[in-house]
Design an enzyme around this catalytic site. Structure first.
Site, PDB file in Angstrom:
ATOM      1  N   THR A  27      31.666  35.786  26.250  1.00 19.72           N
ATOM      2  CA  THR A  27      31.074  35.955  27.579  1.00 19.72           C
ATOM      3  C   THR A  27      31.092  34.620  28.304  1.00 19.72           C
ATOM      4  OG1 THR A  27      29.156  36.831  28.782  1.00 19.72           O
ATOM      5  CG2 THR A  27      28.685  35.565  26.780  1.00 19.72           C
ATOM      6  N   TYR A  28      31.170  34.673  29.637  1.00 19.10           N
ATOM      7  CA  TYR A  28      31.204  33.425  30.402  1.00 19.10           C
ATOM      8  C   TYR A  28      30.366  33.576  31.664  1.00 19.10           C
ATOM      9  CZ  TYR A  28      34.729  35.550  33.494  1.00 19.10           C
ATOM     10  OH  TYR A  28      35.381  36.368  34.377  1.00 19.10           O
ATOM     11  N   ASP A  57      31.447  31.135  26.397  1.00 18.50           N
ATOM     12  CA  ASP A  57      32.539  30.224  26.732  1.00 18.50           C
ATOM     13  C   ASP A  57      31.917  29.079  27.519  1.00 18.50           C
ATOM     14  OD1 ASP A  57      34.737  28.894  27.664  1.00 18.50           O
ATOM     15  OD2 ASP A  57      35.727  30.647  28.531  1.00 18.50           O
ATOM     16  N   ARG A  94      42.589  35.238  27.113  1.00 19.15           N
ATOM     17  CA  ARG A  94      41.202  34.786  27.267  1.00 19.15           C
ATOM     18  C   ARG A  94      40.444  34.943  25.964  1.00 19.15           C
ATOM     19  NH1 ARG A  94      40.819  37.715  33.075  1.00 19.15           N
ATOM     20  NH2 ARG A  94      42.942  38.208  32.522  1.00 19.15           N
ATOM     21  N   ARG A  99      36.298  34.340  20.105  1.00 23.24           N
ATOM     22  CA  ARG A  99      36.431  35.335  19.027  1.00 23.24           C
ATOM     23  C   ARG A  99      36.562  34.620  17.684  1.00 23.24           C
ATOM     24  NH1 ARG A  99      40.043  37.964  22.934  1.00 23.24           N
ATOM     25  NH2 ARG A  99      38.772  39.460  24.074  1.00 23.24           N
ATOM     26  N   ASP A 125      34.334  43.243  24.368  1.00 28.00           N
ATOM     27  CA  ASP A 125      34.316  42.473  25.623  1.00 28.00           C
ATOM     28  C   ASP A 125      33.120  42.890  26.462  1.00 28.00           C
ATOM     29  OD1 ASP A 125      36.593  41.293  24.741  1.00 28.00           O
ATOM     30  OD2 ASP A 125      37.933  42.200  26.214  1.00 28.00           O
ATOM     31  N   ASP A 127      32.650  43.509  29.579  1.00 27.54           N
ATOM     32  CA  ASP A 127      32.754  44.359  30.767  1.00 27.54           C
ATOM     33  C   ASP A 127      33.185  45.794  30.465  1.00 27.54           C
ATOM     34  OD1 ASP A 127      35.230  43.431  29.965  1.00 27.54           O
ATOM     35  OD2 ASP A 127      36.027  43.217  31.985  1.00 27.54           O
ATOM     36  N   GLU A 213      46.219  41.070  20.245  1.00 32.19           N
ATOM     37  CA  GLU A 213      45.812  42.116  19.309  1.00 32.19           C
ATOM     38  C   GLU A 213      46.845  42.251  18.199  1.00 32.19           C
ATOM     39  OE1 GLU A 213      46.051  42.372  22.589  1.00 32.19           O
ATOM     40  OE2 GLU A 213      44.141  43.066  23.422  1.00 32.19           O
ATOM     41  N   HIS A 240      38.217  50.554  29.213  1.00 24.51           N
ATOM     42  CA  HIS A 240      38.477  49.164  29.594  1.00 24.51           C
ATOM     43  C   HIS A 240      38.124  48.993  31.071  1.00 24.51           C
ATOM     44  CE1 HIS A 240      41.402  45.861  30.705  1.00 24.51           C
ATOM     45  NE2 HIS A 240      40.769  45.319  29.693  1.00 24.51           N
TER      46      HIS A 240
END
Ligand code: UGA
Ligand code: MN
Length: 263
Positions: A27-28, A57, A94, A99, A125, A127, A213, A240
């Protein structure tokens, strides 16, 4: 009278037997961060035995995320690692460092815990949108499990194609040549596999867009070995979603509000 030996009642602690689900969330800081984390926590709080590994981050833990974690109401580990500036460019993957920090924490923690603790790791993630059913599906991961992801790859969904219970290909509209044509939200890995492949990490060097991935999964499994979930990969249980950038055009530079409010 003959004495009848009644076996002791089986321990009725069904939750204790459940494998822990570890969710690693990079997360940022940005205007929507707290809203995203709130949405995620509201989902994760409803999942039994979920341990949230939030990785900022950033060069230090932020006050906003620290306060959030303290009140999140579920087991959390709060880590941080900054993405080097040279990697903060459009087109580059990103959250690689974040991770990996989550993976390192998990491996380190299990050096001190009794062996064979059942667990499942999943990259969440901040979002995306997660159904509760998804966690039931991933909980039974033996090695690496996979499922469809909605709203990704320029299509309504991408999914592993399954025949006779085995993954035989990928339904995707984007870079179909990927060895594992799957989004980060489309798989889970057992803790045992993470611990038995201590060198498996996300790599910066030589990594192309959309290949994170595949580059990770090929270090720990094969397509033949994948375990299809979500009714042989015919149900979408994660989306997503992406949050639109907020319009702050009217945010004042002068004549600020009289109170300082965390948003
Ligand atoms: C897609 C994939 O779904 C991601 O798993 C992948 O990391 C990403 O591409 C990528 O380009 O590497 P996308 O929606 O484009 O996802 O990416 P974001 O949601 O913006 O970022 C993925 C995660 O990294 C989020 O949890 C986000 O908070 C975090 N992130 C993003 C950072 O920690 N730092 C950043 O500078 C940007
Ligand atoms: Mn995203």
């Amino acid at each position: 009278p003959a004495s009848v030996r009644v076996p002791p009642p089986a321990p009725r602690r069904p939750e204790a037997a459940l494998p822990t689900i570890y969710a690693i969330t990079p997360t940022y800081s940005r205007p929507v961060q707290k809203a995203e984390l709130t949405r995620l926590a509201n989902t994760f709080r409803q999942v039994a035995r979920l341990h949230w590994i939030l990785v900022e981050d950033a060069a230090a833990r932020s006050e906003l995320v620290s306060r959030f974690v303290a009140g999140a109401g579920l087991p959390c580990t709060h880590l941080h690692v900054p993405t080097p500036r040279r990697y903060k460019r459009p087109g580059l993957p990103r959250a690689t460092e974040q991770r990996n920090a989550g993976l390192a924490w998990l491996r380190q923690r299990h050096q001190h815990l009794p062996p064979q603790q059942p667990g499942v790791l999943f990259f969440a993630d901040d979002d995306n949108t997660y159904s509760l059913e998804l966690f039931q599906e991933m909980r039974t991961t033996r090695k690496v499990s996979v499922w469809p992801v909605g709203l990704v790859g320029g299509r309504r969904y991408e999914r592993p194609v399954v025949e006779n219970g085995k993954v035989v290909g990928w339904y995707t509209g984007w870079r179909a040549d990927r060895p594992f044509a799957i989004d980060m939200a489309g798989f889970a890995v057992s803790l045992q596999v993470i611990l038995s492949h201590p060198k498996a990490v996300f790599k910066r060097r030589g990594s192309q867009p959309g290949m994170q991935e595949s580059d990770f999964l090929k270090q720990i499994t094969t397509v033949e070995e994948l375990e299809p979930k979500a009714n042989n990969c015919t149900k979408v249980l994660v989306w997503h979603t992406r949050t639109e950038k907020v319009n702050l055009a009217n945010e004042p530079k002068y004549h600020l509000d009289t109170v300082n409010i965390e948003v």
